[in-house]
Design an enzyme around this catalytic site. Structure first.
Site, mmCIF file in Angstrom:
data_model
loop_
_atom_site.group_PDB
_atom_site.id
_atom_site.type_symbol
_atom_site.label_atom_id
_atom_site.label_comp_id
_atom_site.label_asym_id
_atom_site.label_seq_id
_atom_site.Cartn_x
_atom_site.Cartn_y
_atom_site.Cartn_z
ATOM 1 N N LYS A 45 62.952 59.033 43.395
ATOM 2 C CA LYS A 45 62.086 58.231 42.553
ATOM 3 C C LYS A 45 62.778 57.813 41.262
ATOM 4 O O LYS A 45 62.363 56.874 40.591
ATOM 5 C CB LYS A 45 60.826 59.053 42.175
ATOM 6 C CG LYS A 45 60.046 59.534 43.369
ATOM 7 C CD LYS A 45 58.927 60.487 42.885
ATOM 8 C CE LYS A 45 58.353 61.227 44.078
ATOM 9 N NZ LYS A 45 57.536 62.373 43.612
ATOM 10 N N GLY A 46 63.809 58.554 40.880
ATOM 11 C CA GLY A 46 64.381 58.458 39.543
ATOM 12 C C GLY A 46 64.816 57.073 39.094
ATOM 13 O O GLY A 46 64.807 56.780 37.900
ATOM 14 N N GLU A 101 71.066 54.020 41.155
ATOM 15 C CA GLU A 101 70.707 55.433 41.038
ATOM 16 C C GLU A 101 70.507 55.790 39.566
ATOM 17 O O GLU A 101 71.078 55.149 38.677
ATOM 18 C CB GLU A 101 71.819 56.262 41.708
ATOM 19 C CG GLU A 101 71.769 57.753 41.560
ATOM 20 C CD GLU A 101 70.570 58.455 42.185
ATOM 21 O OE1 GLU A 101 69.425 58.018 41.947
ATOM 22 O OE2 GLU A 101 70.777 59.466 42.874
ATOM 23 N N ASP A 105 75.569 63.360 38.797
ATOM 24 C CA ASP A 105 75.795 64.680 38.202
ATOM 25 C C ASP A 105 76.959 65.334 38.969
ATOM 26 O O ASP A 105 78.120 65.082 38.666
ATOM 27 C CB ASP A 105 74.472 65.450 38.312
ATOM 28 C CG ASP A 105 74.470 66.790 37.611
ATOM 29 O OD1 ASP A 105 75.172 66.938 36.608
ATOM 30 O OD2 ASP A 105 73.753 67.696 38.073
ATOM 31 N N LYS A 133 77.302 62.235 34.264
ATOM 32 C CA LYS A 133 77.744 63.474 33.611
ATOM 33 C C LYS A 133 79.055 63.909 34.264
ATOM 34 O O LYS A 133 79.056 64.748 35.162
ATOM 35 C CB LYS A 133 76.687 64.574 33.813
ATOM 36 C CG LYS A 133 75.444 64.407 32.980
ATOM 37 C CD LYS A 133 74.610 65.688 32.933
ATOM 38 C CE LYS A 133 73.562 65.707 34.010
ATOM 39 N NZ LYS A 133 72.536 66.766 33.820
ATOM 40 N N VAL A 155 68.631 65.894 31.113
ATOM 41 C CA VAL A 155 67.897 64.807 30.468
ATOM 42 C C VAL A 155 66.669 64.399 31.276
ATOM 43 O O VAL A 155 66.637 64.549 32.499
ATOM 44 C CB VAL A 155 68.805 63.576 30.229
ATOM 45 C CG1 VAL A 155 69.845 63.870 29.158
ATOM 46 C CG2 VAL A 155 69.480 63.125 31.516
ATOM 47 N N ASP A 161 63.013 63.080 35.876
ATOM 48 C CA ASP A 161 61.962 64.086 35.750
ATOM 49 C C ASP A 161 62.502 65.492 35.571
ATOM 50 O O ASP A 161 63.670 65.783 35.825
ATOM 51 C CB ASP A 161 61.104 64.093 37.022
ATOM 52 C CG ASP A 161 61.841 64.729 38.204
ATOM 53 O OD1 ASP A 161 62.975 64.294 38.504
ATOM 54 O OD2 ASP A 161 61.299 65.676 38.801
HETATM 55 P P1 IMP Z 1 73.987 65.132 42.039
HETATM 56 O O1 IMP Z 1 73.825 65.120 43.524
HETATM 57 O O2 IMP Z 1 74.316 66.509 41.535
HETATM 58 O O3 IMP Z 1 74.954 64.101 41.513
HETATM 59 O O4 IMP Z 1 72.580 64.899 41.391
HETATM 60 C C1 IMP Z 1 71.918 63.723 41.466
HETATM 61 C C2 IMP Z 1 70.431 63.949 41.296
HETATM 62 O O5 IMP Z 1 70.126 65.149 40.574
HETATM 63 C C3 IMP Z 1 69.867 62.822 40.494
HETATM 64 O O6 IMP Z 1 69.443 61.754 41.314
HETATM 65 C C4 IMP Z 1 68.723 63.490 39.773
HETATM 66 O O7 IMP Z 1 67.565 63.447 40.585
HETATM 67 C C5 IMP Z 1 69.112 64.922 39.622
HETATM 68 N N1 IMP Z 1 69.639 65.191 38.267
HETATM 69 C C6 IMP Z 1 70.894 65.521 37.930
HETATM 70 N N2 IMP Z 1 71.010 65.702 36.608
HETATM 71 C C7 IMP Z 1 69.788 65.455 36.089
HETATM 72 C C8 IMP Z 1 69.256 65.460 34.746
HETATM 73 O O8 IMP Z 1 69.938 65.722 33.740
HETATM 74 N N3 IMP Z 1 67.945 65.161 34.637
HETATM 75 C C9 IMP Z 1 67.138 64.857 35.696
HETATM 76 N N4 IMP Z 1 67.591 64.835 36.953
HETATM 77 C C10 IMP Z 1 68.901 65.131 37.152
HETATM 78 MG MG MG Z 2 66.454 62.280 41.430
#
Ligand code: IMP
Ligand code: MG
Length: 178
Positions: A45-46, A101, A105, A133, A155, A161
């Site tokens: 949803k983000g 997206e 992260d 990040k 964040v 969220d």
């Molecule tokens: P990744 O797979 O670790 O890159 O994470 C991606 C997903 O983690 C994003 O689409 C977010 O839903 C969630 N996410 C990662 N960091 C944050 C944050 O700081 N705040 C909120 N959601 C986050």
């Molecule tokens: Mg997300």
């Protein structure tokens, strides 16, 4: 236990976000040959607010579709396992696709998405992320359009969220600081 949820402290204001999205939209518009449509695939949803502002700032023909993924677990860290919850309505063959997206992260979600979407034979595949990040990256992932590079803080707001809350904040804030 606090009586009400804590108010996140300001990291990026609405005006900063809007200005940066206008830049990204100009960049995207200029990067594709005139007359060739761009297909934006937003990750729910983000990314819904980012998509809404981005498409309104792109002055050329675009189409949109949505995919939902869940990353097992609802805390502040993703577990690394990604599951598709909702697939796209239409195919990607021969189209200029941009994944939209909220944040990259560890990179696990995006590398999974890029892999499954690339397998659908788009004409081109790029990625736009409002936030990145880099210090948290576990896998190298290519993101052509990045709104803001931020430090390792959790964040919320502007679509992002914590336990499904705070998505409606008009700015990006940090939880549990200040
Ligand atoms: P990744 O797979 O670790 O890159 O994470 C991606 C997903 O983690 C994003 O689409 C977010 O839903 C969630 N996410 C990662 N960091 C944050 C944050 O700081 N705040 C909120 N959601 C986050
Ligand atoms: Mg997300």
């Amino acid at each position: 236990m606090p009586m009400t949820d804590p108010k996140p402290s300001m990291m990026l204001t609405t005006a900063q976000i809007q200005a940066r999205i206008a830049d990204l939209a100009r960049e995207i518009s200029a990067d594709y040959p005139p007359g060739e449509d761009i297909h934006l695939v937003a990750i729910l949803k983000g990314a819904f607010l980012f998509l809404g502002d981005l498409i309104r700032a792109i002055d050329r023909d675009v189409t949109v579709d949505f995919m939902a993924v869940s990353s097992y677990g609802k805390g502040t860290r993703s577990s690394g396992e990604v599951k598709m919850v909702k697939d796209l309505d239409s195919g990607l063959e021969g189209r200029h696709v941009i994944i939209v997206e909220d944040i990259v992260d560890t990179g696990l979600t995006l590398s999974y998405l890029q892999e499954i979407l690339r397998a659908r034979s788009p004409r081109s595949l790029r990625t736009a992320c409002l936030l990145s990040k880099p210090s948290r990256r576990k896998v190298a992932v290519k993101v052509e359009y990045i709104g803001f590079t931020i430090e390792d803080r959790f964040v919320v707001g502007y679509g992002l969220d914590y336990g499904e809350k705070y998505r409606n904040l008009p700015y990006i804030g940090v939880l549990g600081e200040g």
